[in-house]
Design an enzyme around this catalytic site. Structure first.
Site, PDB file in Angstrom:
ATOM      1  N   LYS A 190       5.726 -33.688 -59.375  1.00 21.40           N
ATOM      2  CA  LYS A 190       6.244 -34.824 -58.620  1.00 21.40           C
ATOM      3  C   LYS A 190       7.082 -34.350 -57.429  1.00 21.40           C
ATOM      4  O   LYS A 190       7.754 -33.329 -57.514  1.00 21.40           O
ATOM      5  CB  LYS A 190       7.099 -35.691 -59.551  1.00 21.40           C
ATOM      6  CG  LYS A 190       7.781 -36.880 -58.876  1.00 21.40           C
ATOM      7  CD  LYS A 190       6.783 -37.910 -58.393  1.00 21.40           C
ATOM      8  CE  LYS A 190       7.418 -38.910 -57.436  1.00 21.40           C
ATOM      9  NZ  LYS A 190       6.372 -39.659 -56.676  1.00 21.40           N
ATOM     10  N   GLY A 191       7.040 -35.097 -56.331  1.00 19.39           N
ATOM     11  CA  GLY A 191       7.805 -34.772 -55.137  1.00 19.39           C
ATOM     12  C   GLY A 191       9.279 -34.533 -55.460  1.00 19.39           C
ATOM     13  O   GLY A 191       9.895 -35.328 -56.160  1.00 19.39           O
ATOM     14  N   ILE A 215       6.472 -45.382 -55.130  1.00 23.93           N
ATOM     15  CA  ILE A 215       7.469 -44.864 -56.059  1.00 23.93           C
ATOM     16  C   ILE A 215       8.773 -44.585 -55.297  1.00 23.93           C
ATOM     17  O   ILE A 215       9.866 -44.740 -55.845  1.00 23.93           O
ATOM     18  CB  ILE A 215       6.957 -43.566 -56.733  1.00 23.93           C
ATOM     19  CG1 ILE A 215       5.573 -43.778 -57.357  1.00 23.93           C
ATOM     20  CG2 ILE A 215       7.962 -43.073 -57.779  1.00 23.93           C
ATOM     21  CD1 ILE A 215       5.467 -44.852 -58.389  1.00 23.93           C
ATOM     22  N   LEU A 223       9.627 -41.641 -54.089  1.00 20.82           N
ATOM     23  CA  LEU A 223      10.090 -40.281 -54.383  1.00 20.82           C
ATOM     24  C   LEU A 223      11.227 -40.224 -55.384  1.00 20.82           C
ATOM     25  O   LEU A 223      12.161 -39.428 -55.260  1.00 20.82           O
ATOM     26  CB  LEU A 223      10.515 -39.571 -53.090  1.00 20.82           C
ATOM     27  CG  LEU A 223       9.357 -39.201 -52.158  1.00 20.82           C
ATOM     28  CD1 LEU A 223       9.890 -38.655 -50.849  1.00 20.82           C
ATOM     29  CD2 LEU A 223       8.430 -38.192 -52.816  1.00 20.82           C
ATOM     30  N   CYS A 281       6.919 -37.934 -44.839  1.00 18.96           N
ATOM     31  CA  CYS A 281       8.253 -38.479 -45.046  1.00 18.96           C
ATOM     32  C   CYS A 281       8.876 -38.738 -43.680  1.00 18.96           C
ATOM     33  O   CYS A 281       8.628 -37.990 -42.736  1.00 18.96           O
ATOM     34  CB  CYS A 281       9.145 -37.484 -45.773  1.00 18.96           C
ATOM     35  SG  CYS A 281       8.500 -36.948 -47.347  1.00 18.96           S
ATOM     36  N   ASN A 284      -2.847 -37.044 -48.506  1.00 15.95           N
ATOM     37  CA  ASN A 284      -1.897 -37.924 -49.172  1.00 15.95           C
ATOM     38  C   ASN A 284      -2.466 -39.351 -49.126  1.00 15.95           C
ATOM     39  O   ASN A 284      -3.585 -39.560 -48.674  1.00 15.95           O
ATOM     40  CB  ASN A 284      -0.540 -37.833 -48.452  1.00 15.95           C
ATOM     41  CG  ASN A 284       0.608 -38.003 -49.427  1.00 15.95           C
ATOM     42  OD1 ASN A 284       0.556 -38.872 -50.306  1.00 15.95           O
ATOM     43  ND2 ASN A 284       1.640 -37.194 -49.295  1.00 15.95           N
ATOM     44  N   THR A 285      -1.696 -40.316 -49.574  1.00 15.94           N
ATOM     45  CA  THR A 285      -2.206 -41.687 -49.660  1.00 15.94           C
ATOM     46  C   THR A 285      -2.297 -42.362 -48.288  1.00 15.94           C
ATOM     47  O   THR A 285      -1.600 -41.989 -47.346  1.00 15.94           O
ATOM     48  CB  THR A 285      -1.291 -42.525 -50.558  1.00 15.94           C
ATOM     49  OG1 THR A 285       0.056 -42.380 -50.093  1.00 15.94           O
ATOM     50  CG2 THR A 285      -1.370 -42.079 -52.000  1.00 15.94           C
ATOM     51  N   GLY A 341      -8.348 -36.852 -53.095  1.00 18.46           N
ATOM     52  CA  GLY A 341      -8.662 -38.234 -52.776  1.00 18.46           C
ATOM     53  C   GLY A 341      -9.842 -38.754 -53.564  1.00 18.46           C
ATOM     54  O   GLY A 341     -10.990 -38.453 -53.276  1.00 18.46           O
TER      55      GLY A 341
HETATM   56  C1  LIG Z   1       1.757 -42.859 -58.480  1.00 17.13           C
HETATM   57  C2  LIG Z   1       1.538 -41.823 -57.423  1.00 17.13           C
HETATM   58  C3  LIG Z   1       2.600 -41.010 -57.016  1.00 17.13           C
HETATM   59  C4  LIG Z   1       2.430 -40.042 -56.030  1.00 17.13           C
HETATM   60  N1  LIG Z   1       3.484 -39.251 -55.679  1.00 17.13           N
HETATM   61  C5  LIG Z   1       3.296 -38.263 -54.760  1.00 17.13           C
HETATM   62  C6  LIG Z   1       4.365 -37.364 -54.422  1.00 17.13           C
HETATM   63  O1  LIG Z   1       5.469 -37.437 -54.971  1.00 17.13           O
HETATM   64  N2  LIG Z   1       4.135 -36.413 -53.490  1.00 17.13           N
HETATM   65  C7  LIG Z   1       2.907 -36.282 -52.880  1.00 17.13           C
HETATM   66  O2  LIG Z   1       2.742 -35.383 -52.047  1.00 17.13           O
HETATM   67  N3  LIG Z   1       1.878 -37.097 -53.191  1.00 17.13           N
HETATM   68  C8  LIG Z   1       2.049 -38.080 -54.108  1.00 17.13           C
HETATM   69  N4  LIG Z   1       0.993 -38.908 -54.427  1.00 17.13           N
HETATM   70  C9  LIG Z   1      -0.305 -38.734 -53.747  1.00 17.13           C
HETATM   71  C10 LIG Z   1      -1.271 -37.934 -54.598  1.00 17.13           C
HETATM   72  O3  LIG Z   1      -0.794 -36.654 -54.858  1.00 17.13           O
HETATM   73  C11 LIG Z   1      -2.643 -37.845 -53.924  1.00 17.13           C
HETATM   74  O4  LIG Z   1      -2.493 -37.212 -52.681  1.00 17.13           O
HETATM   75  C12 LIG Z   1      -3.274 -39.208 -53.702  1.00 17.13           C
HETATM   76  O5  LIG Z   1      -3.027 -40.052 -54.788  1.00 17.13           O
HETATM   77  C13 LIG Z   1      -4.776 -39.149 -53.456  1.00 17.13           C
HETATM   78  O6  LIG Z   1      -5.468 -38.606 -54.563  1.00 17.13           O
HETATM   79  P1  LIG Z   1      -6.196 -39.540 -55.681  1.00 17.13           P
HETATM   80  O7  LIG Z   1      -7.078 -40.498 -54.932  1.00 17.13           O
HETATM   81  O8  LIG Z   1      -6.959 -38.591 -56.539  1.00 17.13           O
HETATM   82  O9  LIG Z   1      -5.124 -40.225 -56.389  1.00 17.13           O
HETATM   83  C14 LIG Z   1       1.153 -39.885 -55.411  1.00 17.13           C
HETATM   84  C15 LIG Z   1       0.090 -40.699 -55.830  1.00 17.13           C
HETATM   85  C16 LIG Z   1       0.256 -41.656 -56.819  1.00 17.13           C
HETATM   86  C17 LIG Z   1      -0.911 -42.493 -57.233  1.00 17.13           C
END
Ligand SMILES: Cc1cc2nc3c(=O)[nH]c(=O)nc-3n(C[C@H](O)[C@H](O)[C@H](O)COP(=O)(O)O)c2cc1C
Ligand code: FES
Lengths: 288, 382
Positions: free
Chosen positions: B109-110, B135, B137, B194, B256-257, B307
């Site tokens: 987690k971040g 979330i 962070l 960020c 990332n998202t 992703g």
């Molecule tokens: C609930 C949740 C929390 C996340 N927290 C972080 C984070 O703290 N730091 C980060 O770099 N990415 C975070 N991500 C992004 C994921 O690491 C990932 O880049 C993103 O979900 C895309 O991958 P996926 O489609 O397989 O989920 C988070 C994603 C989710 C769903």
């Protein structure tokens, strides 16, 4: 019992109220060793579009037949998918999850308060309490008669008191209005339902001490002793325990998606520290 | 973009071109050995990619498959299936349900300098083919993370990469300093999506200069393997990726998202407490695939794809567009055992095709012409 992935099989599926379903699954691994208040995280079908599991309270568990039941309302594609299941269909569950209700061994009279689907959160506790020889009064609130949980699905020993918003059956008004009548009788109270209902109950519980003098259980032992937040003892010692709801991702404490605010100013994970909390552990006025 | 980009061609064997590791972490090549429980799994997904005819319909000869991935600076993963930050906590939450030692790596987690309580709930909601999360962070701060988890991590065979977030270059540098040399910490992944308080809240990830400077500053602060995570929320990711590579990152992770919102059922307000959330899951895969495709062609450091990975076909797609490894995120929530199963399935896939390593699957869909720029990737926006 530690959580695990369990392959279960649907045994029975019934629409017990309009849009509300009761489903029973063969899952011996979950039917014994779980406790009232715990939940399962259930995988939906492999429909493109549904990526999350659905959390359901363990509504009842029967070690003899090896079955558990869940009770839910259809509120979207995920829950609708469950209603399409047929007997014999396999369903993947992760559980048991979360912390259970803790009943003080000296409690004889349990007050259960449920609002709507909150019934699923306290239903199992009624069974456990009666098995343990306690008296149970269940206060239930719903919008109107058509949403009232059938008394035939409750153990006979339970005193079942109903409130409806429109007065079509039972008390007209909120279920919380029934509580003052029972607070002197009850040794402990356990609730599940909409957040405003739980907040109202928490306010009532906080005032109970003033109205009734020292809480009955507290007088006998450890009145002023502090217990660690989140510990089973903190719940056992509380007059009111609430089962909280929150949207969930992982349900195991990894994603931090499901938090509520705790009294110490630290977010609490409903899936891990909860879903059952002592009313005093929740920061009801935090705006969270 | 500040510096001249190092433009390289899509090499068939990209991994071989990596800098020689300084300290080689000795880890048994677990990924290649099928686990006893997994070999006859009836649930194994059918391979989507056609196999050579010879390998069809008959048990594949058991060739030893080497799934290891060298990410540089001594970070050698036993296999290319990682779990994504924020979706796997600190590695302990799933307990016995997941065999963590069979994962390629865990991105935790971040982590920030100070504890953060995160955003007001609701924080997650399902969306078509994905989910939104905000979330915020939430984490106990770097010191508590080290105290609570590092000891456990040292006992694991799998590498733990700490995902780091901050609001200023100084924040990032300080967090990384505190992680540097901590046993159990195998690498750093910078989450640069960020807001940068020094730049009026502009995200590091959307500004090549800021992304380059934070990378350079962190690079000076540590010898740990440094992964930098790209944001998809930009018009053209290439100048940013180039700046990060030039600044000394060892690996790019993408993505990332995606920024999004949902509306509350009442239609009276946005659903998430924070209004904005990050979209993840299968819905974002085409976007992530495009970004990996673009980035893999212009940098000569490894790219790890993230992703919407939910099955082997996704892994193979990402390898084909140049990723050396993938991270699995959202799919873990539905299927916690998926990442470990993907390791077995990938090994099986290689075996079925008579390959001794998944490296031969990397970059096969990239333009063949040496140096061909990705002309269509960004400009073609219907
Ligand atoms: C609930 C949740 C929390 C996340 N927290 C972080 C984070 O703290 N730091 C980060 O770099 N990415 C975070 N991500 C992004 C994921 O690491 C990932 O880049 C993103 O979900 C895309 O991958 P996926 O489609 O397989 O989920 C988070 C994603 C989710 C769903
Ligand atoms: S649902 Fe993931 S932490 Fe509770």
């Amino acid at each position: 019992m530690t959580m695990r992935l369990v392959r279960t099989e649907l045994v029975d599926s019934r629409e017990i109220l309009p849009g509300q379903w009761l489903q029973s699954f063969h899952a011996p691994a979950l039917a014994s060793g779980t406790r009232a208040g715990q939940f399962v995280h259930v995988r939906t079908g492999d429909l493109s579009g549904l990526v999350l599991r659905r959390p359901f309270s363990i509504n009842t568990a029967d070690p003899v037949s090896g079955t558990i039941t869940i009770h839910f309302r259809t509120i979207g594609r995920g829950t609708e998918w469950f209603t399409s299941l047929r007997a014999g269909d396999a369903v993947d569950m992760l559980g048991p999850l979360g912390r259970p209700f803790e009943v003080d061994s000296r409690s004889r009279h349990l007050l259960l308060v449920a609002g709507g689907l909150g019934m699923a959160g306290v239903r199992y506790l009624a069974d456990e309490a009666i098995r343990d020889g306690r008296q149970v009064t269940l206060l239930f609130g719903a919008a109107s008669a058509r949403d009232v949980y059938p008394s035939s699905l409750l153990p006979d020993e339970v005193e079942y008191v109903i409130a409806t918003d429109d007065g079509s059956v039972g008390h007209r008004g909120f279920v919380t209005e029934l509580v003052p009548e029972y607070e002197a009788w009850a040794d402990q109270a356990f609730a599940c339902g909409p957040a405003p209902m739980l907040a109202a109950l928490a306010r009532l519980a906080a005032g109970r001490r003033d109205r009734l003098g020292v809480a009955r259980l507290g007088r006998r032992r450890g009145a002023g002793r502090t217990v660690a937040l989140g510990s089973p003892a903190a719940r056992r010692k509380a007059f009111l325990q609430v089962s909280m709801e929150q949207n969930m991702g992982c349900a195991v404490g990894a994603c931090l998606g499901c938090v509520i605010m705790g009294v110490g100013g630290a977010p609490q994970r409903v899936c891990r520290e909860g879903p059952v909390f002592a009313a005093e552990e929740v920061a009801w006025d935090s705006g969270w | 973009m500040k510096a001249k980009r190092r433009v390289t061609t899509a090499k068939d064997v990209r991994v071989a071109a990596r800098r020689t590791p300084t300290v080689r972490k000795v880890k048994p090549l677990l990924g290649s050995a099928p686990s006893p429980s997994a070999s006859p799994a009836p649930t194994r997904a059918r391979s989507v990619v056609a196999r050579p005819i010879a390998a069809h319909d008959q048990p594949a000869p058991s060739v030893a498959v080497d799934l290891s991935v060298d990410l540089g600076r001594g970070l050698v993963l036993t296999n290319p299936i990682l779990v994504a930050s924020g979706t796997f906590g600190y590695g302990i939450e799933y307990g016995d349900v997941v065999e963590v030692d069979r994962l390629g790596a865990i991105c935790c987690k971040g982590t920030t300098l100070k504890p953060r309580i995160g955003n007001v709930p609701p924080r997650v909601t399902e969306t078509p083919g994905g989910m939104l999360n905000s979330i915020g962070l939430q984490n106990p701060g770097v010191d508590a993370v080290v105290d609570k988890y590092a000891k456990t991590w040292t006992g694991w065979r799998t590498s733990v990469i700490v995902n780091v977030a901050g609001e200023s270059v100084g924040d990032y540098v300080e967090v990384v300093r505190r992680l540097d040399g901590v046993p159990g910490v195998a690498g750093i992944e910078l989450n640069i999506s960020c807001p940068n308080v020094g730049k009026g809240g502009l995200q590091f990830a959307i500004d090549a200069d800021a992304a380059g400077s934070v990378t350079a500053a962190v690079r000076r602060a540590t010898d740990l393997p440094l992964l930098v995570k790209l944001s998809p929320n930009v018009a053209d990711v290439r100048p940013i990726a180039g700046a990060i590579a030039d600044a000394g990152a060892d690996v790019l992770t993408a993505v990332n998202t995606l920024s999004g919102i949902a509306v509350a059922p009442s239609r009276q307000k946005p659903l998430l407490g924070n209004i904005y959330g990050g979209l993840s899951g299968p819905a974002i895969k085409p976007v992530a695939l495009r970004i990996v495709y673009e980035v893999a062609q212009i940098v000569d450091i490894p790219v790890v794809a993230i992703g919407g990975v939910t099955e082997l076909a996704d892994v193979l797609d990402y390898l084909a567009v140049g990723a050396v490894a993938v991270q699995v995120g959202t799919a873990i929530f539905a299927d916690p055992t998926l990442p470990v199963r993907l390791v077995d399935e990938l090994a099986e896939e290689c075996r079925g095709r008579g390959l001794t390593s998944h490296r031969d699957l990397i970059g096969t869909a990239l333009p063949r012409k040496p140096g061909a720029p990705s002309a269509k990737g960004v400009e073609y926006r219907p």
